[in-house]
Design a protein around this motif. Sequence first.
Motif, PDB file in Angstrom:
ATOM      1  N   GLY A 195       0.795  -1.218   0.000  1.00  0.00           N
ATOM      2  CA  GLY A 195       0.000   0.000   0.000  1.00  0.00           C
ATOM      3  C   GLY A 195       0.828   1.267   0.000  1.00  0.00           C
ATOM      4  O   GLY A 195       2.059   1.242   0.093  1.00  0.00           O
ATOM      5  N   ALA A 197       1.401   3.815   2.150  1.00  0.00           N
ATOM      6  CA  ALA A 197       2.251   4.193   3.286  1.00  0.00           C
ATOM      7  C   ALA A 197       3.572   3.428   3.258  1.00  0.00           C
ATOM      8  O   ALA A 197       4.655   4.004   3.413  1.00  0.00           O
ATOM      9  CB  ALA A 197       1.516   3.936   4.602  1.00  0.00           C
ATOM     10  N   ARG A 198       3.496   2.137   3.064  1.00  0.00           N
ATOM     11  CA  ARG A 198       4.691   1.302   2.993  1.00  0.00           C
ATOM     12  C   ARG A 198       5.504   1.625   1.741  1.00  0.00           C
ATOM     13  O   ARG A 198       6.723   1.665   1.746  1.00  0.00           O
ATOM     14  CB  ARG A 198       4.240  -0.156   3.049  1.00  0.00           C
ATOM     15  CG  ARG A 198       5.175  -1.225   2.511  1.00  0.00           C
ATOM     16  CD  ARG A 198       6.526  -1.284   3.174  1.00  0.00           C
ATOM     17  NE  ARG A 198       7.254  -2.434   2.717  1.00  0.00           N
ATOM     18  CZ  ARG A 198       7.628  -2.643   1.459  1.00  0.00           C
ATOM     19  NH1 ARG A 198       7.291  -1.794   0.514  1.00  0.00           N
ATOM     20  NH2 ARG A 198       8.328  -3.728   1.152  1.00  0.00           N
ATOM     21  N   GLU A 324       1.350   2.896  12.145  1.00  0.00           N
ATOM     22  CA  GLU A 324       0.709   3.594  11.030  1.00  0.00           C
ATOM     23  C   GLU A 324       0.950   2.857   9.710  1.00  0.00           C
ATOM     24  O   GLU A 324       0.043   2.726   8.887  1.00  0.00           O
ATOM     25  CB  GLU A 324       1.248   5.023  10.926  1.00  0.00           C
ATOM     26  CG  GLU A 324       0.831   5.921  12.094  1.00  0.00           C
ATOM     27  CD  GLU A 324       1.563   7.254  12.082  1.00  0.00           C
ATOM     28  OE1 GLU A 324       2.474   7.424  11.218  1.00  0.00           O
ATOM     29  OE2 GLU A 324       1.253   8.119  12.908  1.00  0.00           O
ATOM     30  N   VAL A 325       2.185   2.362   9.534  1.00  0.00           N
ATOM     31  CA  VAL A 325       2.528   1.692   8.277  1.00  0.00           C
ATOM     32  C   VAL A 325       1.799   0.361   8.156  1.00  0.00           C
ATOM     33  O   VAL A 325       1.149   0.080   7.143  1.00  0.00           O
ATOM     34  CB  VAL A 325       4.057   1.486   8.171  1.00  0.00           C
ATOM     35  CG1 VAL A 325       4.404   0.642   6.936  1.00  0.00           C
ATOM     36  CG2 VAL A 325       4.772   2.831   8.103  1.00  0.00           C
ATOM     37  N   ALA A 328      -1.983   0.710   7.741  1.00  0.00           N
ATOM     38  CA  ALA A 328      -2.389   1.089   6.394  1.00  0.00           C
ATOM     39  C   ALA A 328      -2.323  -0.093   5.426  1.00  0.00           C
ATOM     40  O   ALA A 328      -2.954  -0.062   4.362  1.00  0.00           O
ATOM     41  CB  ALA A 328      -1.503   2.219   5.875  1.00  0.00           C
ATOM     42  N   GLU A 329      -1.561  -1.141   5.804  1.00  0.00           N
ATOM     43  CA  GLU A 329      -1.471  -2.343   4.975  1.00  0.00           C
ATOM     44  C   GLU A 329      -2.638  -3.291   5.225  1.00  0.00           C
ATOM     45  O   GLU A 329      -2.740  -4.341   4.591  1.00  0.00           O
ATOM     46  CB  GLU A 329      -0.154  -3.085   5.268  1.00  0.00           C
ATOM     47  CG  GLU A 329       1.087  -2.314   4.902  1.00  0.00           C
ATOM     48  CD  GLU A 329       1.133  -1.976   3.424  1.00  0.00           C
ATOM     49  OE1 GLU A 329       1.024  -2.899   2.604  1.00  0.00           O
ATOM     50  OE2 GLU A 329       1.252  -0.785   3.100  1.00  0.00           O
TER      51      GLU A 329
END
Length: 390
Positions: A195, A197-198, A324-325, A328-329
Motif C-alpha cells: 500500500g 504508506a509502505r 501507522e505503516v 495502512a497495509e
Amino acid sequence: MSAPDVAALLAELERSEPDLADEARTAVEWLTGGEPLETVTQLDVCEFLWYTLPLKVGGDHERLARSLGKLLELGGMHRYAALCTSYTTKKILYTYARHGEDAGTAFYQRALERTGVLPPDVPELQWSMIMGPEELGAHVACSAALELAIVAGDPGDRHALTRRWLTEPRSELGGDSWLHRVHGERLNRWVLGRGPARRELAQPFEVRLHAPITPQPLPALNGLLSLSLEGLPMRLAPSPQALRLRDLAERELGALSRDGARLSITDYGRRLLDDPQAMWDATTRLLVGAGGHEFDVAAREAALLLLADGTLMSPAELNERVGEVVGAEGWHPTSGPEDIAASLTDLVAQLTALDLAFSDDLAIRLTRTGQLAALTSLRTHALRPRQYVA
C-alpha cells in the motif's frame, strides 16, 4: 537453420496423416503460444508434455503428444519429437490419469530435473516459483544455454554455467546482466507490491539496495563464538544483553549447542567464524524475521526502514510510526499495539545484543554498522524468491 513454418507443417501433416492434424494443431498452439516454432526449447517441450498437457488441455493426452511428435518430426526437430513418444512422457501421463495431480506433478518435477536443462539455484539467485518477465527471460536463457551445452557434448557443471550466464554482461541486454535485471525487477516489486504508506517508506531504498553491501565485523558475536570453542559455562552471561546474544547464537543461528552445563560451538558455528560473509549474511537475515508470522515480518521491516539512516527515535515514536505503516497495509493485530511493541522490543534487543544499536528506555539509534546491517537485511528480504502461499 530455422524451423519450418507451423502452418506449412500442419498442411503437410494433413496430407500424410490427416487423422492427427487437428490434435497436432491443438498441441502446437498450446506449446508455442503463437510464437515461431524455432523459439521453442527443450524446457518448453518438457513443461508442455509433463505439466500443461495433462492439467490444462482436454482430450486424449497420449494421442495429442504423439500428434505433436509427428509435427516436430516433420520440422526436423527430432530430439523434441522423441520426447513426445518417450517412455517418460507416457509414464507421467499415466501417473496423472491413475494417481492424480500431486503424484503426476511430483513425477514431472523429478523428470525435469534429470533432463539437465533446468537452471539450478545458485548463491546469487534462488529462482522464484512465480516469475516476473525479467526472471522468466533469465530462466529461459539459462535453460537454453544448458541445453546447448548438452547437445554439444560438454554439459560441464550446471551451477557454474548458470552462474556465468546470469552474471556476465550480455550484448542482447545492452551490456547488462540477467542477474542485475532480475534483482531490479524484484526490488521494484518489493517497493510497489504494497500500500501507499509502505510504498512511500520503501521507495528511496529501491536504488540503494541494488548493490550488495560489504560484510562488516560483528565483534560481539565473533567473541562469543570464539570463547565457546573451548566450551562456555552457562553462567557466563550476567547481563540481559549478553543473555540475548547467547540466545540468538544458540536458538536463532544454531551456532551454539548445550552440552550439560556448558555451551559448545557447532560445526555451523565454526563455519561462521571462518567465513565473515556467511556470518554477516546469517545474522542480518534474522533482523527482518523472515520465516516468522507475516505481521511480525511487516512490523520489523517497517522499523528497519525507519531506522536505517541512523535516525534517533523513542520507542513510543517507533511503535507509533510502525503502527501507522502496518495499519495502512490492512493488518489488524489481535492484541492491538501490544503486538507491535512485542515485535519491536525483540528487534531492538537483537540489535543491541549484536552492538548494532544504542538503545535505552528513551531512544534507539543504529550504529553505522547497524545501518549497514539493516540495509543488508532489507535487501535480502526484497530479493527473496517469490513463492506460492500454501
